[in-house]
Design an enzyme around this catalytic site. Structure first.
Site, mmCIF file in Angstrom:
data_model
loop_
_atom_site.group_PDB
_atom_site.id
_atom_site.type_symbol
_atom_site.label_atom_id
_atom_site.label_comp_id
_atom_site.label_asym_id
_atom_site.label_seq_id
_atom_site.Cartn_x
_atom_site.Cartn_y
_atom_site.Cartn_z
ATOM 1 N N HIS A 32 14.090 -23.298 44.532
ATOM 2 C CA HIS A 32 13.565 -24.674 44.555
ATOM 3 C C HIS A 32 12.491 -24.623 43.651
ATOM 4 O O HIS A 32 11.462 -24.032 43.653
ATOM 5 C CB HIS A 32 13.315 -25.100 45.872
ATOM 6 C CG HIS A 32 14.722 -25.421 46.716
ATOM 7 N ND1 HIS A 32 14.887 -24.949 47.885
ATOM 8 C CD2 HIS A 32 15.956 -25.959 46.273
ATOM 9 C CE1 HIS A 32 16.088 -25.212 48.275
ATOM 10 N NE2 HIS A 32 16.875 -25.903 47.304
ATOM 11 N N ALA A 33 12.583 -25.764 42.649
ATOM 12 C CA ALA A 33 11.388 -25.489 41.604
ATOM 13 C C ALA A 33 10.099 -25.834 41.958
ATOM 14 O O ALA A 33 9.163 -24.976 41.261
ATOM 15 C CB ALA A 33 11.859 -26.613 40.445
ATOM 16 N N ARG A 34 9.874 -26.531 43.115
ATOM 17 C CA ARG A 34 8.550 -26.969 43.441
ATOM 18 C C ARG A 34 7.759 -25.894 44.371
ATOM 19 O O ARG A 34 6.717 -25.886 44.444
ATOM 20 C CB ARG A 34 8.374 -28.290 43.735
ATOM 21 C CG ARG A 34 9.259 -28.452 45.244
ATOM 22 C CD ARG A 34 9.442 -29.871 45.576
ATOM 23 N NE ARG A 34 9.872 -30.168 46.967
ATOM 24 C CZ ARG A 34 10.360 -31.537 47.208
ATOM 25 N NH1 ARG A 34 9.760 -32.417 46.624
ATOM 26 N NH2 ARG A 34 11.084 -31.794 48.279
ATOM 27 N N GLU A 35 8.655 -24.725 44.698
ATOM 28 C CA GLU A 35 7.961 -23.892 45.759
ATOM 29 C C GLU A 35 7.390 -22.701 44.834
ATOM 30 O O GLU A 35 7.851 -21.553 44.737
ATOM 31 C CB GLU A 35 9.321 -23.144 46.581
ATOM 32 C CG GLU A 35 9.841 -24.598 47.318
ATOM 33 C CD GLU A 35 11.357 -24.084 48.199
ATOM 34 O OE1 GLU A 35 11.788 -23.103 47.879
ATOM 35 O OE2 GLU A 35 11.781 -24.996 48.641
ATOM 36 N N ARG A 58 12.725 -30.651 42.473
ATOM 37 C CA ARG A 58 13.319 -29.414 43.520
ATOM 38 C C ARG A 58 14.786 -28.920 42.797
ATOM 39 O O ARG A 58 14.878 -27.608 42.814
ATOM 40 C CB ARG A 58 13.826 -30.166 44.812
ATOM 41 C CG ARG A 58 14.651 -29.240 45.524
ATOM 42 C CD ARG A 58 14.830 -30.129 47.018
ATOM 43 N NE ARG A 58 15.954 -29.766 47.768
ATOM 44 C CZ ARG A 58 15.624 -28.737 48.736
ATOM 45 N NH1 ARG A 58 14.535 -28.538 49.008
ATOM 46 N NH2 ARG A 58 16.755 -28.444 49.678
ATOM 47 N N ASN A 61 20.702 -24.497 46.427
ATOM 48 C CA ASN A 61 20.755 -23.859 47.532
ATOM 49 C C ASN A 61 21.830 -24.500 48.754
ATOM 50 O O ASN A 61 21.681 -24.490 49.693
ATOM 51 C CB ASN A 61 19.534 -23.503 48.442
ATOM 52 C CG ASN A 61 19.456 -22.151 49.503
ATOM 53 O OD1 ASN A 61 20.239 -21.336 49.007
ATOM 54 N ND2 ASN A 61 18.682 -22.322 50.311
ATOM 55 N N ARG A 62 22.412 -25.355 47.982
ATOM 56 C CA ARG A 62 23.468 -26.089 48.639
ATOM 57 C C ARG A 62 24.786 -25.981 47.983
ATOM 58 O O ARG A 62 25.889 -26.541 48.236
ATOM 59 C CB ARG A 62 23.418 -27.792 48.814
ATOM 60 C CG ARG A 62 21.982 -28.150 49.607
ATOM 61 C CD ARG A 62 22.434 -27.601 51.103
ATOM 62 N NE ARG A 62 21.206 -28.324 51.733
ATOM 63 C CZ ARG A 62 19.848 -27.700 52.018
ATOM 64 N NH1 ARG A 62 19.511 -26.703 51.420
ATOM 65 N NH2 ARG A 62 18.938 -28.306 52.603
ATOM 66 N N HIS A 70 11.796 -18.550 49.516
ATOM 67 C CA HIS A 70 11.521 -19.986 49.385
ATOM 68 C C HIS A 70 9.974 -20.378 50.138
ATOM 69 O O HIS A 70 9.376 -19.396 50.501
ATOM 70 C CB HIS A 70 12.616 -20.958 50.293
ATOM 71 C CG HIS A 70 13.988 -20.831 49.649
ATOM 72 N ND1 HIS A 70 14.532 -21.916 49.100
ATOM 73 C CD2 HIS A 70 14.730 -19.859 49.575
ATOM 74 C CE1 HIS A 70 15.592 -21.733 48.740
ATOM 75 N NE2 HIS A 70 15.859 -20.176 48.812
ATOM 76 N N SER A 71 9.654 -21.653 49.992
ATOM 77 C CA SER A 71 8.615 -22.040 50.938
ATOM 78 C C SER A 71 8.663 -23.672 51.337
ATOM 79 O O SER A 71 9.542 -24.227 50.640
ATOM 80 C CB SER A 71 7.321 -21.910 50.119
ATOM 81 O OG SER A 71 7.224 -23.011 49.275
ATOM 82 N N TYR A 72 8.015 -24.048 52.266
ATOM 83 C CA TYR A 72 7.166 -23.542 53.260
ATOM 84 C C TYR A 72 7.608 -23.792 54.355
ATOM 85 O O TYR A 72 8.546 -24.465 54.571
ATOM 86 C CB TYR A 72 5.916 -24.336 52.611
ATOM 87 C CG TYR A 72 6.011 -25.883 53.089
ATOM 88 C CD1 TYR A 72 5.370 -26.406 54.447
ATOM 89 C CD2 TYR A 72 6.261 -26.869 52.233
ATOM 90 C CE1 TYR A 72 5.606 -27.645 54.952
ATOM 91 C CE2 TYR A 72 6.391 -28.167 52.610
ATOM 92 C CZ TYR A 72 5.954 -28.705 53.832
ATOM 93 O OH TYR A 72 5.914 -29.927 54.501
ATOM 94 N N TYR A 78 17.268 -25.927 60.410
ATOM 95 C CA TYR A 78 18.315 -26.823 60.691
ATOM 96 C C TYR A 78 19.656 -26.617 59.951
ATOM 97 O O TYR A 78 19.498 -25.757 59.195
ATOM 98 C CB TYR A 78 17.685 -28.325 60.308
ATOM 99 C CG TYR A 78 16.890 -28.001 58.742
ATOM 100 C CD1 TYR A 78 17.452 -27.928 57.564
ATOM 101 C CD2 TYR A 78 15.501 -28.602 58.928
ATOM 102 C CE1 TYR A 78 16.670 -27.707 56.607
ATOM 103 C CE2 TYR A 78 14.662 -28.118 57.907
ATOM 104 C CZ TYR A 78 15.253 -27.945 56.815
ATOM 105 O OH TYR A 78 14.431 -27.650 55.509
ATOM 106 N N GLU A 133 10.857 -18.277 54.235
ATOM 107 C CA GLU A 133 10.079 -19.650 53.981
ATOM 108 C C GLU A 133 8.749 -19.204 54.108
ATOM 109 O O GLU A 133 8.050 -18.968 55.229
ATOM 110 C CB GLU A 133 10.351 -20.618 55.127
ATOM 111 C CG GLU A 133 11.871 -21.156 54.910
ATOM 112 C CD GLU A 133 12.107 -22.223 53.892
ATOM 113 O OE1 GLU A 133 11.180 -22.527 53.167
ATOM 114 O OE2 GLU A 133 13.292 -22.347 53.752
HETATM 115 ZN ZN LIG Z 1 13.402 -23.944 49.211
#
Ligand SMILES: [Zn+2]
Length: 415
Positions: free
Chosen positions: A174-177, A232, A249-250, A302-304, A354, A376
């Site tokens: 995910h780009a923003r992590e 993202r 990631n989906r 990943h984060s967060y 989740y 995470e």
């Molecule tokens: Zn992520």
């Protein structure tokens, strides 16, 4: 004049922050289904960027939800929360300030640094350099090309020896992590820095290879540096929609798009038109498929939210070696906490965070990789995706302990 030039170049080196001036991040406590309905109502009328969980469909009772609201909607959203008596706190009152405060490292102002966030150009040059400087330990290959044509460099880290088992680790789904790619770089540095000096790392690199993919979603990462820090997804385009990107990631073939994912191309959790529709996920999956006989563990960073997750996320079922994975996760988070006291929760994805289908960890597990984990990283929402650079070192140091714990276990439990 030099001061002006320096200021201009510093401004150009970082992503634009003006669009985030006055934007706010809220944390709302969700007690029951009525609260969830209210948040859905809000998300239907205002453009809301969900941080945790990843989308409105994943909100569960007795949890909290973090989301980012544009400055022009802040008053409306706050009025809505108050009128409907939804308990909330403001996590970040002005995104622009926090975004600018990310760059608080005192490391030198230009070039690669392990304690700064590096842009893709810098990371790419670093992959070349770290391989050239450590030919006995690091080699570099390209496993594919991104939608926009960038090379996906993979580093193989370990002492040469035939038929070695391997651990695959990737960052930057995910780009923003941003803390995630920073960790992959840190890992490689620690490997080359401590090999031959520190007994555990030396043993690990003698007995195992680590495949490290420093950034999976390179196009998205570049976009966060140039256009939108909060992006993202990937940057792929397709006919029939003007919306860009797929949630990588989906996008894996593991209960694909059945839960916790969206079929709408404009959504942040869009699963894509088909599994592995993205060049990046196809390249990653293709590499793992062709190395299944050697890859014994899969780690994705990943984060967060400070969690260590294992399968399954696409359903409320437990993996066959659930007890073993639970014990391993427990040991890893204990190690992690021993350095700075950072507390992680752990467990199967669906119940711990989740349900979300199409994730790479579930896919790798179902391909036969018995040890599959999603990290995470920091924090729990104080800075969210904008973790200050001054926390890179501590975050990476503690994460190293958990990764080494898992790697040692895998080394002693080969299959
Ligand atoms: Zn992520």
């Amino acid at each position: 004049m030099w001061v002006v030039l320096l200021l201009v170049s510093a401004a150009l080196a970082h992503p634009p922050t003006e669009p985030f001036d006055g934007n706010r991040v809220f944390r709302v406590s969700v007690a029951d289904e009525d609260h969830i309905t209210l948040i859905k109502e809000l998300a239907d009328t205002k453009q809301i960027d969900f941080w945790k969980p990843d989308s409105v469909t994943q909100i569960k009772p007795h949890t909290s939800v973090d989301f980012h609201v544009k400055s022009e909607d802040v008053t409306t959203v706050e009025d809505f929360l108050e009128q409907n008596e939804l308990p909330y706190e403001v996590l970040i009152s002005n995104m622009r300030h926090v975004m600018e405060a990310q760059f608080d490292s005192h490391a030198r102002a230009s070039g690669h640094s392990y304690t700064k966030y590096n842009n893709w150009e810098t990371i790419e040059a670093w992959t070349q350099q770290v391989a050239a400087e450590n030919p006995q330990l690091v080699s570099r290959t390209v496993i594919g090309t991104t939608f926009e044509g960038r090379s996906m460099h993979l580093l193989k880290v370990g002492k040469s020896k035939p038929n070695k088992p391997a651990i695959f680790m990737d960052c930057g789904f995910h780009a923003r992590e941003w803390i995630s790619p920073a960790f992959c770089q840190w890992f490689v540095r620690e490997a080359v820095r401590t090999y031959g000096k520190e007994i555990h790392m030396t043993e690990l690199l003698n007995e195992l290879d680590f495949y490290v993919l420093p950034v999976v979603n390179i196009d998205g990462y570049v976009y966060t540096w140039t256009k939108n820090r909060m992006w993202r997804k990937t940057r792929s385009t397709r006919s029939g929609t003007s919306c860009v990107g797929v949630d990588p990631n989906r996008n894996f073939n593991a209960g694909w798009c059945e839960t916790g994912a969206s079929r709408s191309p404009c959504d942040d959790t869009y699963c894509g038109p088909a599994p592995e529709s993205e060049k990046e996920t196809r390249a990653l999956a293709g590499f793992i498929r062709s190395h299944l006989s050697s890859i014994k563990a899969y780690l994705t960073i990943h984060s967060y939210s400070q969690m260590l997750l294992y399968p399954y996320s696409y359903a409320y079922k437990l993996p066959e070696n659930n007890v073993e994975l639970n014990n391993l996760a427990k040991g890893a988070v204990k190690e992690l906490a021993s350095l700075h006291g950072t507390r992680y929760t752990y467990g199967p994805g669906a119940t711990t965070i989740y349900p979300a289908a199409g994730g790479s960890d579930d896919w790798a597990y179902d391909e036969g990789i018995k040890y599959s984990f999603t990290f995470e990283l920091r924090d729990r929402g104080r800075y969210g995706f904008m973790l200050p650079e001054s926390q890179i070192q501590a975050t990476c140091e503690e994460t190293m302990l958990a990764i080494k714990h898992i790697a040692s276990y895998v080394r002693n439990h080969l299959y």
